[in-house]
Design a protein around this motif. Structure first.
Motif, mmCIF file in Angstrom:
data_model
loop_
_atom_site.group_PDB
_atom_site.id
_atom_site.type_symbol
_atom_site.label_atom_id
_atom_site.label_comp_id
_atom_site.label_asym_id
_atom_site.label_seq_id
_atom_site.Cartn_x
_atom_site.Cartn_y
_atom_site.Cartn_z
ATOM 1 N N GLY A 351 22.929 -59.297 -60.696
ATOM 2 C CA GLY A 351 23.259 -58.697 -61.989
ATOM 3 C C GLY A 351 24.725 -58.692 -62.365
ATOM 4 N N LYS A 352 25.513 -59.572 -61.786
ATOM 5 C CA LYS A 352 26.971 -59.515 -61.990
ATOM 6 C C LYS A 352 27.405 -59.622 -63.449
ATOM 7 C CE LYS A 352 28.679 -61.247 -57.531
ATOM 8 N NZ LYS A 352 29.439 -62.337 -56.875
ATOM 9 N N THR A 353 26.739 -60.454 -64.250
ATOM 10 C CA THR A 353 27.228 -60.705 -65.607
ATOM 11 C C THR A 353 26.432 -59.982 -66.695
ATOM 12 O OG1 THR A 353 25.869 -62.696 -65.959
ATOM 13 C CG2 THR A 353 28.020 -62.990 -64.898
ATOM 14 N N MET A 354 25.493 -59.115 -66.330
ATOM 15 C CA MET A 354 24.690 -58.460 -67.360
ATOM 16 C C MET A 354 25.574 -57.577 -68.244
ATOM 17 S SD MET A 354 22.445 -55.808 -65.094
ATOM 18 C CE MET A 354 23.157 -54.675 -63.914
ATOM 19 N N HIS A 355 25.306 -57.618 -69.528
ATOM 20 C CA HIS A 355 26.019 -56.879 -70.577
ATOM 21 C C HIS A 355 27.440 -57.391 -70.804
ATOM 22 C CE1 HIS A 355 23.288 -53.039 -70.584
ATOM 23 N NE2 HIS A 355 22.584 -54.145 -70.326
ATOM 24 N N GLN A 356 27.863 -58.426 -70.111
ATOM 25 C CA GLN A 356 29.216 -58.942 -70.278
ATOM 26 C C GLN A 356 29.259 -60.059 -71.314
ATOM 27 O OE1 GLN A 356 30.905 -60.181 -66.544
ATOM 28 N NE2 GLN A 356 30.762 -58.165 -65.610
ATOM 29 N N ASP A 358 29.890 -63.834 -72.061
ATOM 30 C CA ASP A 358 29.563 -64.999 -71.226
ATOM 31 C C ASP A 358 28.532 -64.668 -70.145
ATOM 32 O OD1 ASP A 358 31.016 -66.891 -72.569
ATOM 33 O OD2 ASP A 358 32.754 -66.816 -71.242
ATOM 34 N N GLU A 359 27.567 -63.852 -70.482
ATOM 35 C CA GLU A 359 26.445 -63.602 -69.566
ATOM 36 C C GLU A 359 25.792 -64.940 -69.216
ATOM 37 O OE1 GLU A 359 22.266 -61.004 -69.446
ATOM 38 O OE2 GLU A 359 23.650 -60.802 -71.140
#
Length: 382
Positions: A351-356, A358-359
Motif C-alpha cells: 500500500g505504499k502509494t495509495m492516496h498519493q 502518482d499512485e
C-alpha cells in the motif's frame, strides 16, 4: 479452453472510470455486465445516493459461501498537473500500472473478480461465491458495505467467511494479513468563556487556558500499553482553533478536535465517558462551558487466528514464499462492518502509494494477487 480473465486489463478499465467517491463513474456498471455474463446473479443495492453491487455464483444462502469485499470509489486525485501519468489514464509503462485506485483498490477488486470468474468457470465449487462491492468506502461509509450487509440480512443472503481485498502489505507482497483493526473515534470540543481585554484577564474567562489544560491532559495520558493482538491505543490532537487575530483580546470561544485509535481494552462508550469526565473537570476548574461531540467510526475487532487466517496464510506462502505477519495495525476498513456478519480477514497489495499523487502498482503484483485469491478459493472448497 476458456480464456482467463486478465486482472491487469480489468484494473485499467476500472481506473478509467472516474469514480471519485461517491460517484459511481461506470465502475460498477462495468463489473455488473462482466459478472452477469459469467453466470453471477447480480443485484444493485444502491442506498442514499451510493452505488453498491452484490454478485453471487451458486445457490442462495448455501452453507459454504466464500465472499470477497472491496470498493471501487477512490479519493480525489489532487493536483492533476503533478501526476506523471493522468490520474484516470490507466497507463501501463515498463510493467507498472498508473492511476488513482491502482493500489487502493481497483486492482484488488479486479484480482478477486478475475479469480472468482475463472474459478467458477473451470472448477464449479460445491458452494457459492459472493462478491460485495461498494462505492462508499472512501466517503462516509454509511450507505456502502453496511447497505449491502443490511440487504443481505433482509433477503437471506449470507457469507460463511469473507476476505476484504484492501492493501495490507507494508513493503513486499505477502508481508501481512490483517486479522482485526483498532477502533476509531473523533472528539470535538467547543469551549465557551467570557471575552475581555487581555490587560484585564480577571474580568474575562479565558477559554484558551481551559482548552490548553484539557488537551494537555488528554494528550499526556497513556491509554494502555497494548494487548495480545493489538498495539497501544493512541490519541492525536488534530486541530485547535480560535480565529482570533487580536493580541489584546481574550476570545469568547475556541475549539479543538482529537482522534483516538483504540484497541480491545477499550470501547467507544468507555472512551467517550473518559472524555466527558475530563471536559467536565476542566470546565469546573476554569469556570467555562465545554461542549463535547463524539463520532465513533468503528469499534476494535479481532478474528482470532484460526481456520480463515490459516487458509489465507497458506495461499500467500505458496504464491510468494513469505509467511505473512498477522496484524491489527493501520486505520479502519469495511472489515469493521463485515465482522458482525461472518469471520473476516484482509489481504491485498503493497500500500505504499495509495492516496498519493502518482499512485501505481507493478502489474506482476496484480497477477500474483489473483493467483493468491484463486488458491484461497480452491483450498476453501477442496
Amino acid at each position: 479452453m476458456t480464456q482467463q480473465l486478465d486482472p491487469i486489463h480489468l484494473t485499467q478499465s476500472l481506473i478509467r472510470c472516474k469514480s471519485v467517491t461517491p460517484e459511481e463513474g461506470g465502475a460498477l456498471v462495468l463489473l455488473e455486465a462482466l459478472l452477469s455474463k459469467a453466470g453471477f446473479d447480480c443485484t444493485r443495492v444502491d442506498r442514499g445516493g451510493v452505488a453498491n453491487l452484490f454478485a453471487r455464483w451458486g445457490a442462495k444462502g448455501h452453507v459454504r459461501t466464500f465472499g470477497f469485499n472491496g470498493h471501487t470509489d477512490v479519493v480525489p486525485p489532487g493536483d492533476v498537473a503533478a501526476w506523471t501519468h493522468a490520474p484516470f489514464s490507466g497507463d501501463l509503462e515498463n510493467g507498472v500500472l498508473w492511476g488513482r485506485g491502482a493500489t487502493d483498490m481497483k486492482s484488488g477488486v479486479a484480482a478477486f473478480v478475475a479469480a472468482a470468474v475463472d474459478f467458477v468457470r473451470t472448477t464449479p465449487p460445491d458452494g457459492s461465491v459472493v462478491l460485495a462491492i461498494t462505492g462508499d468506502e472512501e466517503g462516509d461509509a454509511v450507505d456502502g458495505t453496511t447497505a449491502l450487509l443490511d440487504w443481505m440480512e433482509e433477503t437471506g443472503e449470507a457469507m460463511s467467511a469473507c476476505l476484504v481485498g484492501e492493501p495490507t502489505c507494508p513493503e513486499n507482497m505477502g508481508d501481512m494479513i490483517k486479522i482485526g483493526r483498532r477502533g476509531s473515534m473523533t472528539g470535538w470540543f467547543r469551549v465557551t468563556g467570557v471575552q475581555g481585554h487581555s490587560a484585564y484577564p480577571h474580568r474575562a474567562k479565558n477559554p484558551l487556558a481551559a482548552l490548553a489544560r484539557l488537551i494537555d491532559r488528554l494528550a499526556s495520558h497513556e491509554l494502555d500499553e497494548g494487548s495480545e493482538h493489538f498495539e497501544a491505543s493512541t490519541l492525536a490532537v488534530v486541530t485547535m482553533d480560535t480565529g482570533n487575530p487580536a493580541t489584546n483580546v481574550i476570545p469568547a470561544e475556541c475549539t479543538a478536535a482529537i482522534n483516538i485509535r483504540f484497541n480491545d481494552l477499550h470501547s467507544g462508550a468507555s472512551l467517550s465517558r473518559w472524555l466527558e469526565e475530563e471536559a467536565d473537570r476542566a470546565a469546573t476548574e476554569f469556570g467555562v462551558g465545554i461542549e463535547l461531540k463524539v463520532k465513533i467510526s468503528g469499534e476494535s475487532f479481532l478474528t482470532p487466528p484460526g481456520p480463515l487466517s490459516d487458509l489465507v496464510t497458506r495461499a500467500v506462502e505458496a504464491e510468494t514464499g513469505r509467511t505473512p505477519v498477522l496484524s491489527t495495525s493501520g486505520g479502519t476498513s469495511d472489515a469493521r462492518f463485515v465482522k458482525d456478519h461472518c469471520p473476516v480477514v484482509e489481504f491485498g497489495l503493497v500500500g505504499k502509494t495509495m492516496h498519493q499523487v502518482d499512485e501505481h502498482v507493478p502489474t506482476a503484483h496484480i497477477e500474483q494477487l489473483k493467483a493468491i485469491y484463486t488458491r484461497i478459493l480452491t483450498d476453501y472448497f477442496a
